[in-house]
Design a protein around this motif. Structure first.
Motif, PDB file in Angstrom:
ATOM      1  N   LEU A  76       0.827  -1.196   0.000  1.00 14.60           N
ATOM      2  CA  LEU A  76       0.000   0.000   0.000  1.00 14.60           C
ATOM      3  C   LEU A  76       0.869   1.257   0.000  1.00 14.60           C
ATOM      4  CD1 LEU A  76      -3.011   0.748   0.095  1.00 14.60           C
ATOM      5  CD2 LEU A  76      -2.816   0.878   2.568  1.00 14.60           C
ATOM      6  N   LYS A  77       0.616   2.149  -0.966  1.00 16.58           N
ATOM      7  CA  LYS A  77       1.402   3.367  -1.103  1.00 16.58           C
ATOM      8  C   LYS A  77       0.596   4.622  -0.760  1.00 16.58           C
ATOM      9  CE  LYS A  77       4.224   1.452  -4.877  1.00 16.58           C
ATOM     10  NZ  LYS A  77       4.607   1.601  -6.300  1.00 16.58           N
ATOM     11  N   HIS A  78      -0.682   4.627  -1.119  1.00 13.78           N
ATOM     12  CA  HIS A  78      -1.510   5.815  -0.909  1.00 13.78           C
ATOM     13  C   HIS A  78      -2.818   5.406  -0.243  1.00 13.78           C
ATOM     14  CE1 HIS A  78       1.100   8.202  -3.566  1.00 13.78           C
ATOM     15  NE2 HIS A  78       1.161   7.112  -4.305  1.00 13.78           N
ATOM     16  N   ILE A  79      -3.204   6.132   0.806  1.00 10.28           N
ATOM     17  CA  ILE A  79      -4.444   5.830   1.524  1.00 10.28           C
ATOM     18  C   ILE A  79      -5.082   7.133   2.009  1.00 10.28           C
ATOM     19  CG2 ILE A  79      -3.252   5.497   3.721  1.00 10.28           C
ATOM     20  CD1 ILE A  79      -5.290   3.360   4.412  1.00 10.28           C
ATOM     21  N   GLN A  80      -6.338   7.194   1.934  1.00  8.61           N
ATOM     22  CA  GLN A  80      -7.174   8.244   2.552  1.00  8.61           C
ATOM     23  C   GLN A  80      -6.472   9.573   2.794  1.00  8.61           C
ATOM     24  OE1 GLN A  80      -9.120   6.780   5.987  1.00  8.61           O
ATOM     25  NE2 GLN A  80     -10.574   8.435   6.081  1.00  8.61           N
ATOM     26  N   ASN A  81      -6.753  10.517   1.926  1.00  5.32           N
ATOM     27  CA  ASN A  81      -6.099  11.812   2.005  1.00  5.32           C
ATOM     28  C   ASN A  81      -6.611  12.688   3.151  1.00  5.32           C
ATOM     29  OD1 ASN A  81      -4.475  11.390  -0.247  1.00  5.32           O
ATOM     30  ND2 ASN A  81      -6.092  11.978  -1.633  1.00  5.32           N
ATOM     31  N   TYR A  82      -7.804  12.410   3.633  1.00  3.72           N
ATOM     32  CA  TYR A  82      -8.429  13.326   4.580  1.00  3.72           C
ATOM     33  C   TYR A  82      -8.614  12.652   5.938  1.00  3.72           C
ATOM     34  CZ  TYR A  82      -9.318  15.506   0.108  1.00  3.72           C
ATOM     35  OH  TYR A  82      -9.155  16.042  -1.137  1.00  3.72           O
ATOM     36  N   CYS A  83      -7.572  12.718   6.763  1.00  2.00           N
ATOM     37  CA  CYS A  83      -7.616  12.125   8.106  1.00  2.00           C
ATOM     38  C   CYS A  83      -7.402  13.240   9.127  1.00  2.00           C
ATOM     39  CB  CYS A  83      -6.540  11.054   8.252  1.00  2.00           C
ATOM     40  SG  CYS A  83      -6.613   9.743   7.039  1.00  2.00           S
ATOM     41  N   HIS A  84      -8.229  14.258   9.073  1.00  2.22           N
ATOM     42  CA  HIS A  84      -8.012  15.435   9.893  1.00  2.22           C
ATOM     43  C   HIS A  84      -8.112  15.135  11.387  1.00  2.22           C
ATOM     44  CE1 HIS A  84      -7.957  17.650   6.242  1.00  2.22           C
ATOM     45  NE2 HIS A  84      -9.240  17.470   5.970  1.00  2.22           N
ATOM     46  N   GLU A  85      -8.809  14.053  11.753  1.00  2.00           N
ATOM     47  CA  GLU A  85      -9.001  13.740  13.162  1.00  2.00           C
ATOM     48  C   GLU A  85      -7.946  12.779  13.711  1.00  2.00           C
ATOM     49  OE1 GLU A  85     -11.365  15.315  14.878  1.00  2.00           O
ATOM     50  OE2 GLU A  85     -11.897  16.365  13.022  1.00  2.00           O
ATOM     51  N   LEU A  86      -7.033  12.313  12.870  1.00  2.00           N
ATOM     52  CA  LEU A  86      -6.032  11.333  13.292  1.00  2.00           C
ATOM     53  C   LEU A  86      -5.141  11.898  14.387  1.00  2.00           C
ATOM     54  CD1 LEU A  86      -4.932   8.463  12.557  1.00  2.00           C
ATOM     55  CD2 LEU A  86      -3.220   9.627  11.166  1.00  2.00           C
ATOM     56  N   VAL A  87      -4.993  11.155  15.502  1.00  2.00           N
ATOM     57  CA  VAL A  87      -4.161  11.615  16.615  1.00  2.00           C
ATOM     58  C   VAL A  87      -2.992  10.670  16.905  1.00  2.00           C
ATOM     59  CG1 VAL A  87      -6.027  12.896  17.724  1.00  2.00           C
ATOM     60  CG2 VAL A  87      -5.656  10.488  18.325  1.00  2.00           C
ATOM     61  N   SER A  88      -3.067   9.422  16.424  1.00  2.00           N
ATOM     62  CA  SER A  88      -2.003   8.460  16.714  1.00  2.00           C
ATOM     63  C   SER A  88      -1.727   7.603  15.491  1.00  2.00           C
ATOM     64  CB  SER A  88      -2.397   7.564  17.894  1.00  2.00           C
ATOM     65  OG  SER A  88      -1.386   6.618  18.170  1.00  2.00           O
ATOM     66  N   LEU A  89      -0.440   7.432  15.162  1.00  2.00           N
ATOM     67  CA  LEU A  89      -0.054   6.640  13.988  1.00  2.00           C
ATOM     68  C   LEU A  89       1.238   5.887  14.279  1.00  2.00           C
ATOM     69  CD1 LEU A  89      -0.568   5.915  11.005  1.00  2.00           C
ATOM     70  CD2 LEU A  89       0.776   7.916  10.379  1.00  2.00           C
ATOM     71  N   ASN A  90       1.215   4.574  14.052  1.00  2.00           N
ATOM     72  CA  ASN A  90       2.382   3.729  14.285  1.00  2.00           C
ATOM     73  C   ASN A  90       2.889   3.189  12.956  1.00  2.00           C
ATOM     74  OD1 ASN A  90       4.278   1.797  15.004  1.00  2.00           O
ATOM     75  ND2 ASN A  90       3.121   1.065  16.767  1.00  2.00           N
ATOM     76  N   LEU A  91       4.075   3.618  12.541  1.00  2.00           N
ATOM     77  CA  LEU A  91       4.707   3.166  11.299  1.00  2.00           C
ATOM     78  C   LEU A  91       6.000   2.412  11.589  1.00  2.00           C
ATOM     79  CD1 LEU A  91       4.231   6.423   9.166  1.00  2.00           C
ATOM     80  CD2 LEU A  91       2.889   4.318   9.027  1.00  2.00           C
ATOM     81  N   GLN A  92       6.088   1.811  12.762  1.00  4.07           N
ATOM     82  CA  GLN A  92       7.319   1.150  13.180  1.00  4.07           C
ATOM     83  C   GLN A  92       7.786   0.109  12.172  1.00  4.07           C
ATOM     84  OE1 GLN A  92       7.217  -0.474  17.113  1.00  4.07           O
ATOM     85  NE2 GLN A  92       9.216  -1.420  16.970  1.00  4.07           N
ATOM     86  N   SER A  93       9.079   0.181  11.824  1.00  2.00           N
ATOM     87  CA  SER A  93       9.747  -0.778  10.928  1.00  2.00           C
ATOM     88  C   SER A  93       9.180  -0.777   9.508  1.00  2.00           C
ATOM     89  CB  SER A  93       9.686  -2.192  11.523  1.00  2.00           C
ATOM     90  OG  SER A  93      10.347  -2.242  12.776  1.00  2.00           O
ATOM     91  N   CYS A  94       8.460   0.274   9.137  1.00  2.49           N
ATOM     92  CA  CYS A  94       8.037   0.422   7.730  1.00  2.49           C
ATOM     93  C   CYS A  94       9.234   1.017   6.986  1.00  2.49           C
ATOM     94  CB  CYS A  94       6.818   1.320   7.620  1.00  2.49           C
ATOM     95  SG  CYS A  94       5.334   0.625   8.398  1.00  2.49           S
ATOM     96  N   SER A  95      10.173   0.148   6.648  1.00  2.00           N
ATOM     97  CA  SER A  95      11.481   0.604   6.172  1.00  2.00           C
ATOM     98  C   SER A  95      11.438   1.279   4.809  1.00  2.00           C
ATOM     99  CB  SER A  95      12.455  -0.583   6.121  1.00  2.00           C
ATOM    100  OG  SER A  95      11.942  -1.611   5.289  1.00  2.00           O
ATOM    101  N   ARG A  96      10.320   1.137   4.082  1.00  2.00           N
ATOM    102  CA  ARG A  96      10.226   1.759   2.763  1.00  2.00           C
ATOM    103  C   ARG A  96       9.566   3.134   2.806  1.00  2.00           C
ATOM    104  NH1 ARG A  96       7.754  -2.911  -0.994  1.00  2.00           N
ATOM    105  NH2 ARG A  96       8.156  -1.349  -2.620  1.00  2.00           N
ATOM    106  N   ILE A  97       9.150   3.562   4.002  1.00  2.00           N
ATOM    107  CA  ILE A  97       8.575   4.897   4.158  1.00  2.00           C
ATOM    108  C   ILE A  97       9.669   5.937   3.916  1.00  2.00           C
ATOM    109  CG2 ILE A  97       7.635   6.529   5.829  1.00  2.00           C
ATOM    110  CD1 ILE A  97       5.550   4.629   5.014  1.00  2.00           C
ATOM    111  N   THR A  98       9.325   6.979   3.149  1.00  2.00           N
ATOM    112  CA  THR A  98      10.277   8.053   2.881  1.00  2.00           C
ATOM    113  C   THR A  98       9.733   9.378   3.416  1.00  2.00           C
ATOM    114  OG1 THR A  98       9.335   8.647   0.722  1.00  2.00           O
ATOM    115  CG2 THR A  98      10.968   6.866   0.763  1.00  2.00           C
ATOM    116  N   ASP A  99      10.543  10.418   3.298  1.00  2.00           N
ATOM    117  CA  ASP A  99      10.118  11.742   3.750  1.00  2.00           C
ATOM    118  C   ASP A  99       8.823  12.170   3.066  1.00  2.00           C
ATOM    119  OD1 ASP A  99      12.297  12.183   5.469  1.00  2.00           O
ATOM    120  OD2 ASP A  99      13.553  12.825   3.807  1.00  2.00           O
TER     121      ASP A  99
END
Length: 355
Positions: free
Chosen positions: A132-155
């Motif tokens: 998965l590369k692109h998901i839901q552009n409108y997450c204005h209410e998001l308060v917590s996100l865990n991307l641990q060890s997602c080694s392909r995530i970039t700036d």
């Protein structure tokens, strides 16, 4: 598109299946569904998963229920690359879990307006949809996100998250080893409510990035900077000045940190009033002088000092005389025995102490 049985049969005889599938691949989903009703042969062709790589259900949003998404996922399987469920308010966590299990090659997913989904859907997507590369552009209410060890995530990904999620309070980026100060800059400029940042093993992050972050995110309470090997006392100075709420800080394996950085931290508002946990494992430049500075941190509860080779038992004893409630975890190399004893086959052991 209307054919008699003879016309349909003639097309099937004249054109090979591969060419028919190619033709069908240009049709929208409405036309495909209509073709599926022509005959048994066309039903098989129209519903072939290869024709369902990109699906947009926005025009049918009021009619789409969870079972529709489940049936699509079973039909498309690994072929599906892009799905838009924008506005499909009838789709919930259970259906999207089935979808995630069946469509593991999904790359683009739009869930805007899917008001029934919860954290459970995020868990399912993170577990099964590694592409998965692109998901839901409108997450204005998001308060917590865990991307641990997602080694392909970039700036680029982190920047987009920050621009759309201004209420973000907790972010785990530990193990996202490709990130640079651009991610910290995006956090500082867009997420002023940030309280928790875990960035362990992000070895490209520097003082410049943490300086901007500290100057804009004054509510930081917990930071894990283990193995952010480029940071120096400069980062501690900025945190001391701008982050008075800081309660827990891990600097393990940050080998450029010195006693001077600990001095600034301990003399700050957070040091005097808030700091509870400080991890300094493998900070090789830390000495007993740092422990003297930490006597100012009256609320300190736990201190990690494994492999701080310039810290002594005497230094820890002096600090604990002032702060008797602090649990200190430290390691001291065992005294090397005489040569004769060492050669007698006895084992040398590591000596860990909890004071």
């Amino acid at each position: 598109m209307v054919f008699s049985n003879n016309d349909e049969g003639l097309i099937n005889k004249k054109l090979p299946k591969e060419l028919l599938l190619r033709i069908f691949s240009f049709l929208d989903i409405v036309t495909l569904c209509r073709c599926a009703q022509i005959s048994k042969a066309w039903n098989i062709l129209a519903l072939d998963g290869s024709n369902w790589q990109r699906i947009d259900l926005f025009n049918f949003q009021t009619d789409v229920e969870g079972r529709v998404v489940e049936n699509i996922s079973k039909r498309c399987g690994g072929f599906l690359r892009k799905l838009s469920l924008r506005g499909c308010i009838g789709v919930g966590d259970s259906s999207l879990k089935t979808f995630a299990q069946n469509c593991r090659n999904i790359e683009h997913l739009n869930l805007n307006g899917c008001t029934k989904i919860t954290d459970s859907t995020c868990y399912s997507l993170s577990r099964f949809c590694s592409k998965l590369k692109h998901i839901q552009n409108y997450c204005h209410e998001l308060v917590s996100l865990n991307l641990q060890s997602c080694s392909r995530i970039t700036d680029e990904g982190v920047v987009q998250i920050c621009r759309g999620c201004h209420r973000l309070q907790a972010l785990c980026l530990s193990g996202c080893s490709n990130l640079t100060d651009a991610s910290l800059t995006a956090l500082g400029l867009n997420c002023p409510r940030l309280q928790i940042l875990e960035a362990a093993r992000c070895s490209h992050l520097t003082d410049a990035g943490f300086t901007l972050l500290a100057r804009n995110c004054h509510e930081l309470e917990k930071m894990d900077l283990e193995e952010c090997i480029l940071i120096t006392d400069s980062t501690l100075i900025q945190l001391s000045i701008h982050c008075p709420q800081l309660q827990a800080l891990s600097l393990s394996h940050c080998e450029l940190i010195t006693d001077d950085g600990i001095l600034h931290l301990s003399n700050s508002t957070c040091g005097h009033e808030r700091l509870r946990v400080l991890e300094l494992d493998n900070c090789l430049l830390i000495t007993d002088v740092a422990l003297e500075h930490l006597e100012n941190c009256r609320g300190l509860e736990r201190l990690e000092l494994y492999d701080c080779q310039q810290v002594t038992r005497a230094g820890i004893k002096r600090m604990r005389a002032q702060l008797p409630h602090v649990k200190v975890h430290a390691y001291f190399a065992p005294v090397t025995p005489p040569t004769a004893v060492a050669g007698s086959g006895q084992r040398l052991c590591r000596c860990c102490v909890i004071l």
